[in-house]
Write a protein that holds these residues in place. Structure first.
Motif, PDB file in Angstrom:
ATOM      1  N   ASN A 170     -23.499  43.728  58.851  1.00 10.69           N
ATOM      2  CA  ASN A 170     -25.123  44.192  58.665  1.00 10.69           C
ATOM      3  C   ASN A 170     -25.184  45.429  58.330  1.00 10.69           C
ATOM      4  OD1 ASN A 170     -24.465  45.585  61.096  1.00 10.69           O
ATOM      5  ND2 ASN A 170     -24.854  43.813  62.512  1.00 10.69           N
ATOM      6  N   ASP A 171     -26.182  46.161  58.384  1.00 10.78           N
ATOM      7  CA  ASP A 171     -26.496  47.386  57.734  1.00 10.78           C
ATOM      8  C   ASP A 171     -25.671  48.597  58.946  1.00 10.78           C
ATOM      9  OD1 ASP A 171     -27.903  46.482  55.828  1.00 10.78           O
ATOM     10  OD2 ASP A 171     -30.060  47.317  56.736  1.00 10.78           O
ATOM     11  N   ALA A 172     -25.763  48.148  59.812  1.00  5.11           N
ATOM     12  CA  ALA A 172     -24.847  49.184  61.085  1.00  5.11           C
ATOM     13  C   ALA A 172     -23.458  49.021  60.931  1.00  5.11           C
ATOM     14  CB  ALA A 172     -25.220  48.773  62.465  1.00  5.11           C
ATOM     15  N   ASP A 173     -23.016  47.581  60.559  1.00  3.04           N
ATOM     16  CA  ASP A 173     -21.451  47.657  59.977  1.00  3.04           C
ATOM     17  C   ASP A 173     -21.200  48.509  58.876  1.00  3.04           C
ATOM     18  OD1 ASP A 173     -20.991  45.888  62.266  1.00  3.04           O
ATOM     19  OD2 ASP A 173     -21.794  44.115  60.837  1.00  3.04           O
ATOM     20  N   ILE A 174     -22.020  48.389  57.982  1.00  2.00           N
ATOM     21  CA  ILE A 174     -21.482  48.934  56.633  1.00  2.00           C
ATOM     22  C   ILE A 174     -21.697  50.619  56.942  1.00  2.00           C
ATOM     23  CG2 ILE A 174     -22.490  49.441  54.157  1.00  2.00           C
ATOM     24  CD1 ILE A 174     -21.391  46.592  54.993  1.00  2.00           C
ATOM     25  N   ALA A 175     -22.521  51.083  57.561  1.00  2.00           N
ATOM     26  CA  ALA A 175     -22.585  52.401  57.951  1.00  2.00           C
ATOM     27  C   ALA A 175     -21.318  52.799  58.901  1.00  2.00           C
ATOM     28  CB  ALA A 175     -24.136  52.814  58.967  1.00  2.00           C
ATOM     29  N   ALA A 176     -20.871  51.822  59.561  1.00  2.00           N
ATOM     30  CA  ALA A 176     -19.806  52.218  60.503  1.00  2.00           C
ATOM     31  C   ALA A 176     -18.513  52.411  59.519  1.00  2.00           C
ATOM     32  CB  ALA A 176     -19.608  51.217  61.602  1.00  2.00           C
ATOM     33  N   MET A 177     -18.347  51.531  58.546  1.00  2.00           N
ATOM     34  CA  MET A 177     -17.378  51.415  57.574  1.00  2.00           C
ATOM     35  C   MET A 177     -17.273  53.083  56.672  1.00  2.00           C
ATOM     36  SD  MET A 177     -16.656  47.567  56.446  1.00  2.00           S
ATOM     37  CE  MET A 177     -18.506  47.001  56.592  1.00  2.00           C
ATOM     38  N   ARG A 178     -18.405  53.185  56.309  1.00  2.00           N
ATOM     39  CA  ARG A 178     -18.514  54.494  55.460  1.00  2.00           C
ATOM     40  C   ARG A 178     -18.321  55.477  56.472  1.00  2.00           C
ATOM     41  NH1 ARG A 178     -19.362  52.577  50.748  1.00  2.00           N
ATOM     42  NH2 ARG A 178     -20.953  51.028  50.247  1.00  2.00           N
ATOM     43  N   ARG A 179     -18.886  55.879  57.857  1.00  2.00           N
ATOM     44  CA  ARG A 179     -18.216  56.720  58.155  1.00  2.00           C
ATOM     45  C   ARG A 179     -16.695  56.904  58.624  1.00  2.00           C
ATOM     46  NH1 ARG A 179     -22.823  55.248  61.690  1.00  2.00           N
ATOM     47  NH2 ARG A 179     -21.587  54.042  62.887  1.00  2.00           N
ATOM     48  N   ALA A 180     -16.160  55.648  58.640  1.00  2.00           N
ATOM     49  CA  ALA A 180     -14.721  55.565  59.020  1.00  2.00           C
ATOM     50  C   ALA A 180     -14.075  56.139  57.618  1.00  2.00           C
ATOM     51  CB  ALA A 180     -14.233  54.285  59.346  1.00  2.00           C
ATOM     52  N   LEU A 181     -14.423  55.906  56.511  1.00  2.00           N
ATOM     53  CA  LEU A 181     -13.945  56.134  55.263  1.00  2.00           C
ATOM     54  C   LEU A 181     -14.060  57.833  55.219  1.00  2.00           C
ATOM     55  CD1 LEU A 181     -15.576  53.963  52.609  1.00  2.00           C
ATOM     56  CD2 LEU A 181     -13.012  54.193  53.223  1.00  2.00           C
ATOM     57  N   GLN A 182     -15.233  58.340  55.790  1.00  2.00           N
ATOM     58  CA  GLN A 182     -15.166  59.688  55.757  1.00  2.00           C
ATOM     59  C   GLN A 182     -14.295  60.351  56.504  1.00  2.00           C
ATOM     60  OE1 GLN A 182     -17.003  61.634  53.712  1.00  2.00           O
ATOM     61  NE2 GLN A 182     -15.618  63.360  54.246  1.00  2.00           N
ATOM     62  N   VAL A 183     -14.152  59.959  57.829  1.00  2.00           N
ATOM     63  CA  VAL A 183     -13.103  60.460  58.677  1.00  2.00           C
ATOM     64  C   VAL A 183     -11.799  60.412  58.258  1.00  2.00           C
ATOM     65  CG1 VAL A 183     -11.961  59.963  61.051  1.00  2.00           C
ATOM     66  CG2 VAL A 183     -14.394  59.767  60.801  1.00  2.00           C
ATOM     67  N   ARG A 184     -11.504  59.239  57.515  1.00  2.00           N
ATOM     68  CA  ARG A 184     -10.173  59.092  56.799  1.00  2.00           C
ATOM     69  C   ARG A 184      -9.928  60.341  55.724  1.00  2.00           C
ATOM     70  NH1 ARG A 184      -7.906  56.437  52.149  1.00  2.00           N
ATOM     71  NH2 ARG A 184      -5.929  55.602  52.556  1.00  2.00           N
ATOM     72  N   ALA A 185     -10.979  60.724  55.071  1.00  2.00           N
ATOM     73  CA  ALA A 185     -10.853  61.378  54.091  1.00  2.00           C
ATOM     74  C   ALA A 185     -10.710  62.974  54.699  1.00  2.00           C
ATOM     75  CB  ALA A 185     -12.094  61.555  53.240  1.00  2.00           C
ATOM     76  N   ASP A 186     -11.427  63.155  55.628  1.00  2.90           N
ATOM     77  CA  ASP A 186     -11.281  64.211  56.285  1.00  2.90           C
ATOM     78  C   ASP A 186      -9.900  64.689  57.096  1.00  2.90           C
ATOM     79  OD1 ASP A 186     -13.873  64.714  55.813  1.00  2.90           O
ATOM     80  OD2 ASP A 186     -14.618  64.498  57.692  1.00  2.90           O
ATOM     81  N   ALA A 187      -9.063  63.547  57.265  1.00  5.35           N
ATOM     82  CA  ALA A 187      -7.725  63.635  57.917  1.00  5.35           C
ATOM     83  C   ALA A 187      -6.702  63.745  56.899  1.00  5.35           C
ATOM     84  CB  ALA A 187      -7.714  62.249  58.727  1.00  5.35           C
ATOM     85  N   VAL A 188      -6.946  63.924  55.659  1.00  3.02           N
ATOM     86  CA  VAL A 188      -5.941  63.688  54.480  1.00  3.02           C
ATOM     87  C   VAL A 188      -4.819  65.006  54.833  1.00  3.02           C
ATOM     88  CG1 VAL A 188      -7.173  65.098  52.931  1.00  3.02           C
ATOM     89  CG2 VAL A 188      -5.497  63.361  52.122  1.00  3.02           C
TER      90      VAL A 188
END
Length: 227
Positions: free
Chosen positions: A115-133
């Motif tokens: 659902n929309d909340a799931d997609i938002a959570a996945m995109r937040r996780a992608l950003q956290v991953r990018a910030d942890a590079v």
């Protein structure tokens, strides 16, 4: 006319030369090795072949790649008979097999159920991953796992989620080990410019076939890197 040496053969020869230089004490344990450009010039080969040779030495436990810092000497001799590296590699391969069993199906279900909340959570996780590079390996692995955890959650299967959470400690250890063996973070690429973003986009689009393809290709690529 003599056929040109294949890159794999050149890499084997480069490994042998570098092993001799390590054994001779040219670089002490804990010191940083010359960069790829310098080694390529010294050995008379291309940088990609040097990179492959260094990964092979990492698999033997002789060197270790540190993100943003370079390649450092770990040992002056290969690990005894190479068996320790073999065992480590086989353990990681076993973890990847389990990941494939869990995550490919999770990707399919997520594409059907997110659902929309799931997609938002996945995109937040992608950003956290990018910030942890630029963080240490363990921190980056933890951030990477958050993306996969968000995909698992989007599958809306509590048993699958429970199974994944039980597996996470083993998964994290294996991924840190794999980074060390293969020097995976030595590559200069944009954060999330890989299968992670593509997987989330496929799930967001509700494309189960593409989500399965991307997830499987990502994990099979990891397995291929160990061979």
């Amino acid at each position: 006319m003599t056929a040109p040496l294949s890159r794999s053969l050149l890499a084997d020869q480069a490994v042998e030369q570098l092993r001799r230089r390590l054994h001779a004490g040219e670089w002490e344990i804990g010191t940083k090795m010359p960069g790829e450009t310098t080694l390529a010039a010294e050995l008379g080969i291309g940088r990609s072949t040097v990179r492959e040779a260094l990964r092979m030495l990492a698999g033997q436990g002789m060197v270790r790649s540190r993100q943003g810092s370079g390649v450092f000497v770990e040992r002056l001799e290969p690990e005894a008979d190479g068996w320790e590296a073999v065992v480590r590699t086989e353990a990681i391969a076993a973890v990847i097999e389990v990941r494939t069993a869990i995550e490919v199906e999770a990707a399919r279900l997520a594409a059907l159920r997110a659902n929309d909340a799931d997609i938002a959570a996945m995109r937040r996780a992608l950003q956290v991953r990018a910030d942890a590079v630029d963080t240490p390996d363990r921190g980056f692995v933890d951030a990477d796992i958050e993306v996969h955890r968000a995909v698992i959650a989007a599958a809306h299967n509590p048993v699958l989620s429970e199974l994944f959470e039980t597996f996470v400690p083993r998964l994290a250890d294996a991924m840190v080990e794999m980074i060390g063996l293969l020097g995976l973070r030595d590559r200069k690429t944009e954060p999330n410019a890989d299968e992670h973003l593509a997987l989330v986009d496929a799930i967001a689009a509700g494309d189960a076939t593409e989500a399965v393809r991307i997830s499987r290709a990502h994990l099979e690529g990891m397995a291929a890197g160990l061979r």
